[in-house]
Design a protein around this motif. Sequence first.
Motif, PDB file in Angstrom:
ATOM      1  N   ILE A  51      -6.854 -66.597 -42.197  1.00 18.00           N
ATOM      2  CA  ILE A  51      -7.992 -67.456 -42.557  1.00 18.00           C
ATOM      3  C   ILE A  51      -7.643 -68.394 -43.707  1.00 18.00           C
ATOM      4  O   ILE A  51      -8.022 -69.554 -43.712  1.00 18.00           O
ATOM      5  CB  ILE A  51      -9.225 -66.594 -42.950  1.00 18.00           C
ATOM      6  CG1 ILE A  51      -9.745 -65.816 -41.746  1.00 18.00           C
ATOM      7  CG2 ILE A  51     -10.326 -67.460 -43.501  1.00 18.00           C
ATOM      8  CD1 ILE A  51     -11.027 -65.037 -42.008  1.00 18.00           C
ATOM      9  N   ILE A  92     -16.832 -53.725 -43.239  1.00 18.18           N
ATOM     10  CA  ILE A  92     -16.052 -54.277 -42.136  1.00 18.18           C
ATOM     11  C   ILE A  92     -15.682 -53.200 -41.098  1.00 18.18           C
ATOM     12  O   ILE A  92     -15.792 -53.448 -39.896  1.00 18.18           O
ATOM     13  CB  ILE A  92     -14.810 -55.006 -42.691  1.00 18.18           C
ATOM     14  CG1 ILE A  92     -15.268 -56.139 -43.624  1.00 18.18           C
ATOM     15  CG2 ILE A  92     -13.928 -55.556 -41.571  1.00 18.18           C
ATOM     16  CD1 ILE A  92     -14.240 -56.571 -44.639  1.00 18.18           C
ATOM     17  N   ILE A 144     -12.621 -58.763 -40.304  1.00 24.44           N
ATOM     18  CA  ILE A 144     -13.940 -59.349 -40.074  1.00 24.44           C
ATOM     19  C   ILE A 144     -13.954 -60.215 -38.818  1.00 24.44           C
ATOM     20  O   ILE A 144     -15.016 -60.590 -38.321  1.00 24.44           O
ATOM     21  CB  ILE A 144     -14.405 -60.165 -41.308  1.00 24.44           C
ATOM     22  CG1 ILE A 144     -15.917 -60.447 -41.264  1.00 24.44           C
ATOM     23  CG2 ILE A 144     -13.629 -61.468 -41.429  1.00 24.44           C
ATOM     24  CD1 ILE A 144     -16.795 -59.220 -41.233  1.00 24.44           C
ATOM     25  N   CYS A 181     -19.878 -63.300 -45.063  1.00 22.67           N
ATOM     26  CA  CYS A 181     -18.437 -63.512 -45.273  1.00 22.67           C
ATOM     27  C   CYS A 181     -18.147 -64.877 -45.896  1.00 22.67           C
ATOM     28  O   CYS A 181     -18.664 -65.898 -45.445  1.00 22.67           O
ATOM     29  CB  CYS A 181     -17.726 -63.386 -43.927  1.00 22.67           C
ATOM     30  SG  CYS A 181     -15.982 -63.835 -43.943  1.00 22.67           S
ATOM     31  N   ILE A 182     -17.340 -64.897 -46.937  1.00 24.05           N
ATOM     32  CA  ILE A 182     -16.967 -66.166 -47.561  1.00 24.05           C
ATOM     33  C   ILE A 182     -15.529 -66.555 -47.222  1.00 24.05           C
ATOM     34  O   ILE A 182     -14.939 -67.420 -47.865  1.00 24.05           O
ATOM     35  CB  ILE A 182     -17.198 -66.158 -49.093  1.00 24.05           C
ATOM     36  CG1 ILE A 182     -16.374 -65.059 -49.775  1.00 24.05           C
ATOM     37  CG2 ILE A 182     -18.678 -65.992 -49.405  1.00 24.05           C
ATOM     38  CD1 ILE A 182     -16.409 -65.145 -51.306  1.00 24.05           C
ATOM     39  N   ARG A 183     -14.972 -65.871 -46.212  1.00 22.55           N
ATOM     40  CA  ARG A 183     -13.685 -66.275 -45.645  1.00 22.55           C
ATOM     41  C   ARG A 183     -12.564 -66.318 -46.675  1.00 22.55           C
ATOM     42  O   ARG A 183     -11.864 -67.318 -46.813  1.00 22.55           O
ATOM     43  CB  ARG A 183     -13.826 -67.667 -45.004  1.00 22.55           C
ATOM     44  CG  ARG A 183     -15.103 -67.833 -44.199  1.00 22.55           C
ATOM     45  CD  ARG A 183     -14.808 -68.000 -42.759  1.00 22.55           C
ATOM     46  NE  ARG A 183     -16.003 -68.002 -41.938  1.00 22.55           N
ATOM     47  CZ  ARG A 183     -16.470 -69.063 -41.296  1.00 22.55           C
ATOM     48  NH1 ARG A 183     -15.872 -70.224 -41.443  1.00 22.55           N
ATOM     49  NH2 ARG A 183     -17.515 -68.941 -40.521  1.00 22.55           N
ATOM     50  N   CYS A 184     -12.424 -65.229 -47.392  1.00 27.27           N
ATOM     51  CA  CYS A 184     -11.397 -65.193 -48.426  1.00 27.27           C
ATOM     52  C   CYS A 184     -10.103 -64.585 -47.909  1.00 27.27           C
ATOM     53  O   CYS A 184      -9.057 -64.714 -48.535  1.00 27.27           O
ATOM     54  CB  CYS A 184     -11.895 -64.402 -49.628  1.00 27.27           C
ATOM     55  SG  CYS A 184     -11.989 -62.636 -49.291  1.00 27.27           S
ATOM     56  N   GLY A 185     -10.170 -63.873 -46.799  1.00 28.06           N
ATOM     57  CA  GLY A 185      -8.958 -63.285 -46.223  1.00 28.06           C
ATOM     58  C   GLY A 185      -8.533 -61.966 -46.855  1.00 28.06           C
ATOM     59  O   GLY A 185      -7.519 -61.393 -46.464  1.00 28.06           O
ATOM     60  N   ALA A 186      -9.302 -61.470 -47.828  1.00 26.06           N
ATOM     61  CA  ALA A 186      -8.887 -60.222 -48.487  1.00 26.06           C
ATOM     62  C   ALA A 186      -8.863 -59.050 -47.515  1.00 26.06           C
ATOM     63  O   ALA A 186      -8.044 -58.135 -47.645  1.00 26.06           O
ATOM     64  CB  ALA A 186      -9.819 -59.912 -49.661  1.00 26.06           C
ATOM     65  N   CYS A 187      -9.748 -59.080 -46.516  1.00 32.30           N
ATOM     66  CA  CYS A 187      -9.755 -57.967 -45.560  1.00 32.30           C
ATOM     67  C   CYS A 187      -8.492 -57.980 -44.714  1.00 32.30           C
ATOM     68  O   CYS A 187      -8.027 -56.932 -44.267  1.00 32.30           O
ATOM     69  CB  CYS A 187     -11.010 -57.967 -44.690  1.00 32.30           C
ATOM     70  SG  CYS A 187     -11.373 -59.506 -43.835  1.00 32.30           S
ATOM     71  N   CYS A 205     -13.467 -56.585 -50.146  1.00 34.06           N
ATOM     72  CA  CYS A 205     -14.389 -57.659 -49.746  1.00 34.06           C
ATOM     73  C   CYS A 205     -15.312 -58.063 -50.895  1.00 34.06           C
ATOM     74  O   CYS A 205     -16.038 -57.241 -51.433  1.00 34.06           O
ATOM     75  CB  CYS A 205     -15.221 -57.211 -48.553  1.00 34.06           C
ATOM     76  SG  CYS A 205     -16.439 -58.445 -48.060  1.00 34.06           S
ATOM     77  N   PRO A 206     -15.305 -59.349 -51.254  1.00 32.20           N
ATOM     78  CA  PRO A 206     -16.103 -59.799 -52.399  1.00 32.20           C
ATOM     79  C   PRO A 206     -17.603 -59.727 -52.167  1.00 32.20           C
ATOM     80  O   PRO A 206     -18.371 -59.790 -53.125  1.00 32.20           O
ATOM     81  CB  PRO A 206     -15.663 -61.257 -52.584  1.00 32.20           C
ATOM     82  CG  PRO A 206     -15.108 -61.663 -51.260  1.00 32.20           C
ATOM     83  CD  PRO A 206     -14.501 -60.433 -50.665  1.00 32.20           C
ATOM     84  N   VAL A 207     -18.025 -59.622 -50.917  1.00 32.06           N
ATOM     85  CA  VAL A 207     -19.465 -59.513 -50.659  1.00 32.06           C
ATOM     86  C   VAL A 207     -19.815 -58.156 -50.050  1.00 32.06           C
ATOM     87  O   VAL A 207     -20.884 -57.990 -49.456  1.00 32.06           O
ATOM     88  CB  VAL A 207     -19.978 -60.663 -49.764  1.00 32.06           C
ATOM     89  CG1 VAL A 207     -20.193 -61.917 -50.585  1.00 32.06           C
ATOM     90  CG2 VAL A 207     -19.020 -60.964 -48.626  1.00 32.06           C
ATOM     91  N   ILE A 246     -18.972 -56.314 -47.507  1.00 28.80           N
ATOM     92  CA  ILE A 246     -19.299 -56.116 -46.093  1.00 28.80           C
ATOM     93  C   ILE A 246     -18.630 -54.823 -45.639  1.00 28.80           C
ATOM     94  O   ILE A 246     -17.474 -54.564 -45.962  1.00 28.80           O
ATOM     95  CB  ILE A 246     -18.802 -57.301 -45.246  1.00 28.80           C
ATOM     96  CG1 ILE A 246     -19.468 -58.595 -45.706  1.00 28.80           C
ATOM     97  CG2 ILE A 246     -19.069 -57.055 -43.760  1.00 28.80           C
ATOM     98  CD1 ILE A 246     -18.929 -59.835 -45.021  1.00 28.80           C
TER      99      ILE A 246
HETATM  100  S1  SF4 Z   1     -12.878 -59.785 -47.342  1.00 29.50           S
HETATM  101 FE1  SF4 Z   1     -15.068 -60.070 -46.884  1.00 29.50          FE
HETATM  102  S2  SF4 Z   1     -15.478 -62.203 -47.446  1.00 29.50           S
HETATM  103 FE2  SF4 Z   1     -13.270 -62.005 -47.363  1.00 29.50          FE
HETATM  104  S3  SF4 Z   1     -12.744 -62.664 -45.258  1.00 29.50           S
HETATM  105 FE3  SF4 Z   1     -12.986 -60.441 -45.191  1.00 29.50          FE
HETATM  106  S4  SF4 Z   1     -15.123 -60.108 -44.660  1.00 29.50           S
HETATM  107 FE4  SF4 Z   1     -14.945 -62.229 -45.277  1.00 29.50          FE
END
Ligand code: SF4
Lengths: 737, 170
Positions: free
Chosen positions: A151, A392, A355, A325-331, A386-388, A390
């Motif tokens: 992402i 997952i 995600i 999801c803020i699309r940070c790619g951490a997951c 995940c910063p929010v 979720i």
């Molecule tokens: S870690 Fe959370 S916010 Fe970041 S891409 Fe994955 S689901 Fe989205």
Amino acid sequence: MSESQQLDADRIRTLLESEGDEIKENTRLFNSERYNAVKAVGEGAHEDNRSQAREIKADAIERLPELIDRTRKAVEANGGTVYVADDAEDANRYLAEVADDVDADSVVKSKSMTTEEMDLNEALEADGFDVWETDLGEFVIQVAEEAPSHIVGPSLHKSREEITKLFEEEFDPDESLDSAEKLTAFAREYLGECIDDAEVGVTGANFVLAESGSIALVTNEGNARKCASIPDTHVAVAGIEKIIPSIAELEPFAELISRSATGQDIPQYLSLLTPPVDTPAIDFDSSDEPHFGNGDADRDFHLVLLDNGRREMCEDDDLRETLYCIRCGACANSCANFQSVGGHAFGGETYTGGIATGWEAGIEGNDVAAEFNDLCTGCSRCVNACPVKIDIPWINTVVRDRINRGKDPGFDDVLVDGLVPDEEEPGTSLRKRFFGNFEAVARIGSATAPLSNAVASTGPARKVMESVLGIDARRDLPAFRRTTLREWAASRESRVADPERRVALYPDVYTNYVRAERGKAAVRVLEALDCEVVVPDVGGSGRAPLSQGMIATAEKKAETVAESLLTYVEDGYDVVAVEPSDLAMFRREYEKLLPEAAYERLDGNSYEVLEYAYGLLENGADPDALPAGDGDGVAYHSHCQQRTLGLEGYTEAVLERLGYDVFTSDVECCGMAGSFGYKSEYYDLSIDVGETLADQFEGAADERTVVASGTSCMEQLDSLLSPETRHPVELLDPERQ
Amino acid sequence: MSTGSVEKFQQSLSRLDTASTAVAPDELVSTVADLVEPPAVGAELPFDGLSLADAPVTLDPSPSRLSEAVTGVSGSRMGIASLGTVAVESRAEGDEFIALYPERHVVVVRASDLRTDLSDAFGWLRAEFEEDRQSFILATGPSSTGDMGALVQGVHGPEEVHVIIVRDNE
Ligand code: SF4
């Protein structure tokens, strides 16, 4: 995975070879930078930001219709236009119209996953426009005609050498582009001209601020700034879920997004734009006129808000969270499987990583999610990343359940009759039933051991297992014990006359039927620390069926287990678990499976065995009752789900207190992950992930005792190092040999 | 609202490979002249009593001047001490282009405009939004990318940033 290829053993092997090295290096770098950055800012502050961010998102999704309305009013008051597109086609058509209206020849874009989702480039090109991706990673992918593998870093599966070769073939430059600097300089110049020439600039929007009609963009390269300011016409494309109320709500996200993505405290450029902006339009046709060419063009701004399945996701209690999801790619970065194969395996049409299951299920449908959903093993390492916040793994489980139920119920039901739990509809495939109901397999296996073990390990039996159940013949099978932990415990008297505490030791399926020795050790250790120990007659926690996406079965098991264990809790017992994946059921997943009160009661009264031992020692239990470590070396691998619960430190602390010298692995997961490593098509991937752990222990293994908390981890380490891995509690066993 | 310290700001900037110079108001023009590599363009500063009129930069440049420029000089009405961040405002003077096209960006920020941290900066932003000034780029260090196989500075934005901090009149 744009070609939507079936994910089989060959495809995985190919990707491991062709892309694995780059993916590993880059995702692990992002991952460790994230850990460092979170530590630097402080876990507490980070946690506060996460809680706030989640709350803001939950609230915004809750009142999305109102926020869309406010956004429209604000953007229009500023002089721009808002278009809410029902689906990708609708959005693409609108963008083509905008480009047509300004007689555009070319369109430049900054990075935007939402336009990837729409296949905007293809649509505009089909309408005769030139389209240029200006983010360098996207540009590489565009030239290579590939799909993004991540992402945040769409081209991170490509090495510098591969990019050099690609660019030299495509552009035939005068000078060799044999360094990252030269490639960057080339792309800067090439794309710089494209941007100057373009009539339309398309950007994404990481956030949309409803009250002021602003967009926030997070970038490092500066291309989004150019795309938004140089062409006279700016179109920002965002999913409807990107709206938050106002600038006041942006702050936690500004803290979180880059820290979670790449470990930066703040991105190079955080653009807050409220278009049309006051920056003058540039008129390149009057290139010698002052004031940027003195053009009289007006800036034109369009905000395209894309639905494409999102409003339905808002109504879906399980998928809704995906929209936070803020699309940070951490997951993706924190996922051991992803670190090995990347998004070309672990991803759908557009989205990649854990995600992606939620996004692809909501946008494309379960069929697309089904192509890669199995790669989530539920290890839960993404949960804390995940910063929010979720959940997952839960989304992956729910979608797996839906996929199971949607499958054609054509499988031979006779063979599996005894293994089909009633709650599952007949769509669940044979193998899922086998693994999902491993408890029944173990019960029968144990009752007939050692015969069952001998039969199961013969060549013909393994062949049948491989062809019918897809269990890889290269894996050793668990050997069932004739005497289970429960039977052993029932046959002996409690040794503690005047107990300090009373413990109900949970006999998980593995500890009861397969690894009984670690259960026995746990009993003796707890008794040595003055606890009365009982081993209740209670079945599987539901972890096995849950991991196969069999939620109804898991729920039933959860209810039974909770009912039984809570009677002990009522009588003043603490519940102690040896297997972390089962403890994680009690403390995490049961929240989804049980009534709130039952979940909270069990969550609050259950402990991992070394966590519990730590508590006893801290409260005055005598460490001399346990054998001393005498400075011996231990190589310790905690369990993924145990780490997510924040419990690995207790094992380290207890071992150190007893005088061991502890070396702890820092890989996210062992790669075995319950049934995952047994499955034929995932065997190579499982081994690839496991090798990272084995590499860490390689040097240490000779002088150190290898211990692991999880059954799966023990099996993986046994097969990769030597078959002597033990549970840490076995080192504490007063009867230790 | 608390103000961040100049020292802290300079420390943060040096972590970002960004040079900085703290000067008195009457030293501004000569400092700009020292730091500019010609040809240079500029956007008139958004501060009373501080001007680039006498500095060796072309204000309000033509598109070709802008494209040829090696240095761009603009002002920032806010700096974040803990991060080394400056704010590029979307103004009719063309700050955004001046800060984006040339390889070197020289930013002028007043010491009294420094904020302690991001949270403090958001307080400032909220106030600006109330006043209908609602377009800023919070820029931190030079532009960069890792997309070509190694970390490289200077992509679509500047390769080098130099911050001039103008101290208050004592
Ligand atoms: S870690 Fe959370 S916010 Fe970041 S891409 Fe994955 S689901 Fe989205």
